[in-house]
Enzyme design. Structure first.
Site, PDB file in Angstrom:
ATOM      1  N   LYS A  61      64.462  30.347  19.180  1.00 24.03           N
ATOM      2  CA  LYS A  61      64.266  30.613  20.599  1.00 24.03           C
ATOM      3  C   LYS A  61      64.712  31.804  21.103  1.00 24.03           C
ATOM      4  O   LYS A  61      65.201  32.475  20.349  1.00 24.03           O
ATOM      5  CB  LYS A  61      65.257  29.522  21.121  1.00 24.03           C
ATOM      6  CG  LYS A  61      66.885  29.932  21.013  1.00 24.03           C
ATOM      7  CD  LYS A  61      67.648  30.966  21.639  1.00 24.03           C
ATOM      8  CE  LYS A  61      69.158  31.073  21.401  1.00 24.03           C
ATOM      9  NZ  LYS A  61      69.737  32.510  21.757  1.00 24.03           N
TER      10      LYS A  61
ATOM     11  N   ASP B 286      74.525  26.214  21.426  1.00 24.66           N
ATOM     12  CA  ASP B 286      72.960  26.473  21.529  1.00 24.66           C
ATOM     13  C   ASP B 286      72.373  25.215  20.501  1.00 24.66           C
ATOM     14  O   ASP B 286      71.097  24.972  20.680  1.00 24.66           O
ATOM     15  CB  ASP B 286      72.469  27.433  20.668  1.00 24.66           C
ATOM     16  CG  ASP B 286      72.590  28.794  21.486  1.00 24.66           C
ATOM     17  OD1 ASP B 286      73.042  28.929  22.785  1.00 24.66           O
ATOM     18  OD2 ASP B 286      72.295  29.800  20.749  1.00 24.66           O
TER      19      ASP B 286
END
Ligand code: C5P
Length: 307
Positions: A17, A148
């Site tokens: 990401k 995350d």
């Protein structure tokens, strides 16, 4: 996150990401920080393979050509094994597993590689060991592993994340984003960058930032899709960038070089050390990547997002 199964072997492609935007609202009593961040999943992936092993064996092998890969732990400090142990504690499956990781996402980069692997492990073993844990339970376990991990569990193309980063609101992109990622030879520890942010804040004697009344407001400006990707430029802001810059002069130099490129925008992802340039087209991304390689400041990847 892409799964493929052949006989008793399950393979997963686990994406990286980037944080297009990361705003820190303030420090929390538990020592973490409340965030508002826009995360985008990009096509740079690790590969994880799950194969049968006798109960109760859970093992991890690592293959990687990345610089510094020898430092990646393959014992219980690794988030993959932490995720597997968590499921074992919760569900007591009567099966083992042999896990193989082909690591392609650089570590200590702010690219979420470890978190993505952990999310993939939760999902894969839930399937592999036939545990049938519902999504909300997997999310509870994910939040225990790291801030995350929840993003990768749902694996949306993009999401607006709040809380520690673990509260996910899936978000669609106007069109695929074309991104050049540069990972300098040095890495940065997430904890240390947050600490450096705290020191700067207390030095500047500033109070906690107030959350937006409508946290989605700044993100809605990018919709509808006809308004285009250029609108994203106004969102590119990372509150961890100033402290990270002061920690390493090389990062400062890289970010200022990126800032001079004629692209939609550039910045650092998460707590660094990887930085990115958001390009107008796939073609421009390839050209910019060539230029960045000539700088010889680290590894360069050309990636795009899903939509
Ligand atoms: O959640 P995760 O284990 O990835 O976080 C690593 C470190 O980063 C934490 O120990 C904490 O110091 C810092 N962190 C934070 N606030 C967040 C996320 C991470 O302070 N929202």
């Amino acid at each position: 996150m892409r799964f493929s199964q052949q006989g008793e072997v399950l393979r997963v492609l686990t994406p990286a990401k980037i944080n297009l935007s990361l705003r820190i609202l303030g420090r929390r009593p538990d020592g973490y920080h409340d965030l508002q961040t826009l995360m985008v999943s990009v096509g740079l992936s690790d590969v994880l393979q799950f194969s049968p092993a006798p109960f109760p064996e859970v093992s991890l092998r690592l293959f990687s050509g990345l610089p510094g890969a020898a430092q990646i732990p393959v014992d219980d400090r690794n988030l993959i094994l932490k995720a597997a142990r968590l499921l074992q504690q919760e569900m007591s499956p009567r099966q083992g597993v042999e896990i193989t990781l082909w690591k392609r996402i650089p570590s200590e980069a702010g690219l979420g590689g470890g978190s993505s692997d952990a999310a993939a492990t939760l999902m894969a073993l839930n399937r592999y060991w036939r545990l049938n844990l519902p999504s909300n339970r997997l999310h509870e376990l994910a939040a225990k592993l790291g801030s995350d991990v929840n993003f990768f569990l749902d694996s949306p193309p993009a999401a607006f994340c709040t809380g520690r980063g673990e509260k996910i609101n899936a978000w669609s992109l106007p069109r695929p984003l074309h991104v050049v990622i540069i990972k300098p030879p040095f890495g940065l520890s997430t904890g240390r960058v947050f600490q450096a942010w705290g020191k700067r804040e207390s030095h500047e004697n500033s109070t906690n930032h107030q959350p937006d009344n409508d946290p989605f407001q700044q993100f809605r400006v990018c919709h509808p899709p006809s308004k285009g990707v250029r609108k994203l430029q106004s969102l590119l802001q990372n509150d961890l960038e100033p402290p990270a810059r002061t920690m390493t002069p090389d990062l400062e130099e890289l970010l200022s070089r990126l800032n001079h490129l004629d692209v939609i925008g550039s910045g650092m992802t998460g707590s660094g050390s990887a930085c990115f340039a958001l390009c107008r087209t796939a073609r421009q991304a390839r050209t910019i990547a060539g230029r960045c390689r000539n700088w010889r400041v680290g590894q360069v990847f050309v990636v795009s997002s899903g939509v």
